[in-house]
Scaffold this motif. Structure first.
Motif, PDB file in Angstrom:
ATOM      1  N   LEU A 188       0.828  -1.206   0.000  1.00 27.89           N
ATOM      2  CA  LEU A 188       0.000   0.000   0.000  1.00 27.89           C
ATOM      3  C   LEU A 188       0.863   1.256   0.000  1.00 27.89           C
ATOM      4  CD1 LEU A 188      -2.879   1.037   0.037  1.00 27.89           C
ATOM      5  CD2 LEU A 188      -2.817   0.930   2.514  1.00 27.89           C
ATOM      6  N   THR A 189       1.962   1.251   0.757  1.00 29.14           N
ATOM      7  CA  THR A 189       2.864   2.404   0.793  1.00 29.14           C
ATOM      8  C   THR A 189       3.520   2.626  -0.564  1.00 29.14           C
ATOM      9  OG1 THR A 189       3.313   1.990   3.133  1.00 29.14           O
ATOM     10  CG2 THR A 189       4.892   3.370   1.942  1.00 29.14           C
ATOM     11  N   PHE A 214       2.385   1.639  -3.511  1.00 29.00           N
ATOM     12  CA  PHE A 214       1.363   2.043  -4.465  1.00 29.00           C
ATOM     13  C   PHE A 214       0.972   3.508  -4.266  1.00 29.00           C
ATOM     14  CE2 PHE A 214      -3.134   2.305  -5.829  1.00 29.00           C
ATOM     15  CZ  PHE A 214      -2.948   1.993  -7.163  1.00 29.00           C
ATOM     16  N   THR A 215       0.829   3.936  -3.017  1.00 26.56           N
ATOM     17  CA  THR A 215       0.492   5.330  -2.727  1.00 26.56           C
ATOM     18  C   THR A 215       1.605   6.269  -3.191  1.00 26.56           C
ATOM     19  OG1 THR A 215      -0.810   4.623  -0.817  1.00 26.56           O
ATOM     20  CG2 THR A 215      -0.172   6.932  -0.893  1.00 26.56           C
ATOM     21  N   GLY A 216       2.842   5.886  -2.945  1.00 31.40           N
ATOM     22  CA  GLY A 216       3.975   6.698  -3.396  1.00 31.40           C
ATOM     23  C   GLY A 216       4.019   6.814  -4.907  1.00 31.40           C
ATOM     24  N   CYS A 228       1.467   6.606  -6.936  1.00 34.45           N
ATOM     25  CA  CYS A 228       0.350   7.476  -7.342  1.00 34.45           C
ATOM     26  C   CYS A 228       0.702   8.942  -7.135  1.00 34.45           C
ATOM     27  CB  CYS A 228      -0.915   7.116  -6.563  1.00 34.45           C
ATOM     28  SG  CYS A 228      -1.668   5.567  -7.078  1.00 34.45           S
ATOM     29  N   LEU A 229       1.321   9.263  -6.002  1.00 31.60           N
ATOM     30  CA  LEU A 229       1.696  10.654  -5.737  1.00 31.60           C
ATOM     31  C   LEU A 229       2.726  11.157  -6.744  1.00 31.60           C
ATOM     32  CD1 LEU A 229       1.912  10.649  -1.852  1.00 31.60           C
ATOM     33  CD2 LEU A 229       0.220  11.801  -3.279  1.00 31.60           C
TER      34      LEU A 229
END
Length: 45
Positions: A22-23, A25-27, A29-30
């Motif tokens: 999740l970390t 994937f979030t990074g 996306c950002l």
């Protein structure tokens, strides 16, 4: 890696592995959002 296997990994990776995925994937996306905005601005600050 296609989207369906990524979503599958989110829900089926136990414990810390899910948080790591999740970390990451979030990074990603950002970075994608900020890079897209930077390109649309013409590369200016």
């Amino acid at each position: 890696m296609d989207i369906s296997s990524l979503v599958y990994a989110f829900f089926n990776t136990p414990g810390v592995g899910g948080a790591v995925i999740l970390t990451i994937f979030t990074g990603a996306c950002l970075i994608y959002v900020y890079l897209t905005r930077w390109i649309l601005r013409g590369g200016r600050k």
